[in-house]
Design a protein around this motif. Structure first.
Motif, PDB file in Angstrom:
ATOM      1  N   GLU A  58     -19.350 -11.220 -14.349  1.00 45.44           N
ATOM      2  CA  GLU A  58     -20.452 -12.348 -14.656  1.00 45.44           C
ATOM      3  C   GLU A  58     -20.630 -12.496 -16.067  1.00 45.44           C
ATOM      4  O   GLU A  58     -20.566 -13.528 -16.897  1.00 45.44           O
ATOM      5  CB  GLU A  58     -21.957 -12.545 -13.998  1.00 45.44           C
ATOM      6  N   MET A  96     -18.080 -18.907 -12.095  1.00 44.21           N
ATOM      7  CA  MET A  96     -18.485 -17.668 -12.524  1.00 44.21           C
ATOM      8  C   MET A  96     -19.330 -18.593 -13.468  1.00 44.21           C
ATOM      9  O   MET A  96     -20.109 -18.097 -13.756  1.00 44.21           O
ATOM     10  CB  MET A  96     -18.183 -16.663 -13.060  1.00 44.21           C
ATOM     11  N   SER A 114     -22.370 -20.377 -12.444  1.00 43.19           N
ATOM     12  CA  SER A 114     -23.535 -19.305 -11.296  1.00 43.19           C
ATOM     13  C   SER A 114     -23.997 -19.148 -12.347  1.00 43.19           C
ATOM     14  O   SER A 114     -25.193 -19.256 -12.707  1.00 43.19           O
ATOM     15  CB  SER A 114     -22.397 -18.509 -11.156  1.00 43.19           C
ATOM     16  N   GLY A 115     -23.291 -18.208 -13.712  1.00 41.85           N
ATOM     17  CA  GLY A 115     -23.965 -18.226 -14.252  1.00 41.85           C
ATOM     18  C   GLY A 115     -25.288 -18.808 -15.153  1.00 41.85           C
ATOM     19  O   GLY A 115     -26.662 -19.117 -15.448  1.00 41.85           O
TER      20      GLY A 115
END
Length: 296
Positions: free
Chosen positions: A7, A90, A93-94
């Protein structure tokens, strides 16, 4: 590799992509404000290691302009397939992690769980090993056990993971939904992966349904409003648009499959099949059957 480290790589990559060119000072300021840093600065050695890892993992190099003291994406940003999917996923997601205080204001689509089987299947694919599994499709109540498959491809479609592979007993390629798996085991038996890719396999398909029939030229008529949506999000890579007065004609080259027919039905009266005749007949037949359910 730890998820947290991956990440961090993607945060650095996505931040540089978003700004185009950015100094170490500005990057460090943004880093200290993100959820990964714990308020700590991004050490020079750590940043150097991240740059190397990003190039090794994603084939994307981060360059440095000594005249402006700025970093930028030097090459590889057009990488496609799995790398782009992973970067985008990702990255989102971050961003959601940073926006955790907005959890009651952001709604995501649920994907039926496949986490328990994905690692095993990916391991089998990586090592070219056959798998044995039990499977309960929606249209049957009895579980089929002992299915032996050469796992070729994985694909997500309509919030569901699918595995495509060669069924050894039936001697043909089949598609299975991972949320209908009951158990899966990797066998010691190896297989040779054919010279094919998932993109090539689905080249002339819409959705997850493949076909061994003839590729057809499909023409759809869409009103001016729906045309904007099709223009922004094409149904298929072969899509070509012919703009007319108050409507557009969209041309495709693909197989006529169940998935495609269902997609056309979802547009209602906004989209009309012009050709081929067999596709038009299939849509009409489905609409008549649907209407008959309300006339009984």
């Amino acid at each position: 590799m730890a998820r947290g480290l991956l990440e961090k790589y993607i945060w650095v990559l996505e931040t540089i992509q978003r700004y185009g060119r950015i100094s170490r000072h500005e990057l460090d300021r943004l880093w200290q404000g993100c959820s990964f840093s714990g308020g700590q600065p991004l050490a020079r050695r750590t940043f150097y290691n991240y740059r190397q890892a990003i190039e090794e993992l994603f084939g994307i190099s981060i360059g440095y302009d000594s005249s402006t003291y700025e970093y930028y994406i030097a090459g590889g940003q057009e990488q496609g397939g799995m790398s782009n999917w992973l970067i985008n996923s990702m990255s989102i997601s971050g961003m959601l992690s940073d926006a955790s205080m907005l959890s009651d204001r952001i709604m995501l689509e649920e994907v039926p769980s496949a986490k328990g089987f994905l690692p095993t299947i990916i391991e089998a694919m990586r090592n070219s090993r056959k798998i044995e599994f039990s499977y309960t499709p929606f249209y049957r109540t009895v579980t089929t056990k002992g299915i032996v498959l050469e796992p070729y491809f994985l694909r997500i479609f309509r919030q569901r993971w699918y595995l495509i592979g060669y069924n050894v007993k039936e001697r043909r390629i089949k598609t299975y939904s991972l949320d209908r798996f009951n158990e899966v085991n990797i066998m010691n038996t190896a297989f040779d992966m054919p010279e094919m890719t998932v993109a090539g396999f689905f080249e002339n398909c819409f959705g997850i349904t493949s076909s061994e029939g003839e590729v057809k030229t499909v023409v759809l008529r869409a009103d001016s409003e729906q045309s904007k949506y099709l223009r922004a999000l094409p149904l298929h890579q072969s899509q070509q648009e012919q703009v007319c007065d108050g409507y557009s004609l969209f041309h495709y080259r693909l197989y006529i499959t169940y998935d495609f027919i269902q997609e056309l039905l979802s547009f209602g009266d906004k989209v009309t099949v012009v050709s081929p005749p067999e596709l038009k007949a299939a849509v009409i037949d489905t609409l008549r059957k649907s209407l008959s359910n309300y006339e009984r």
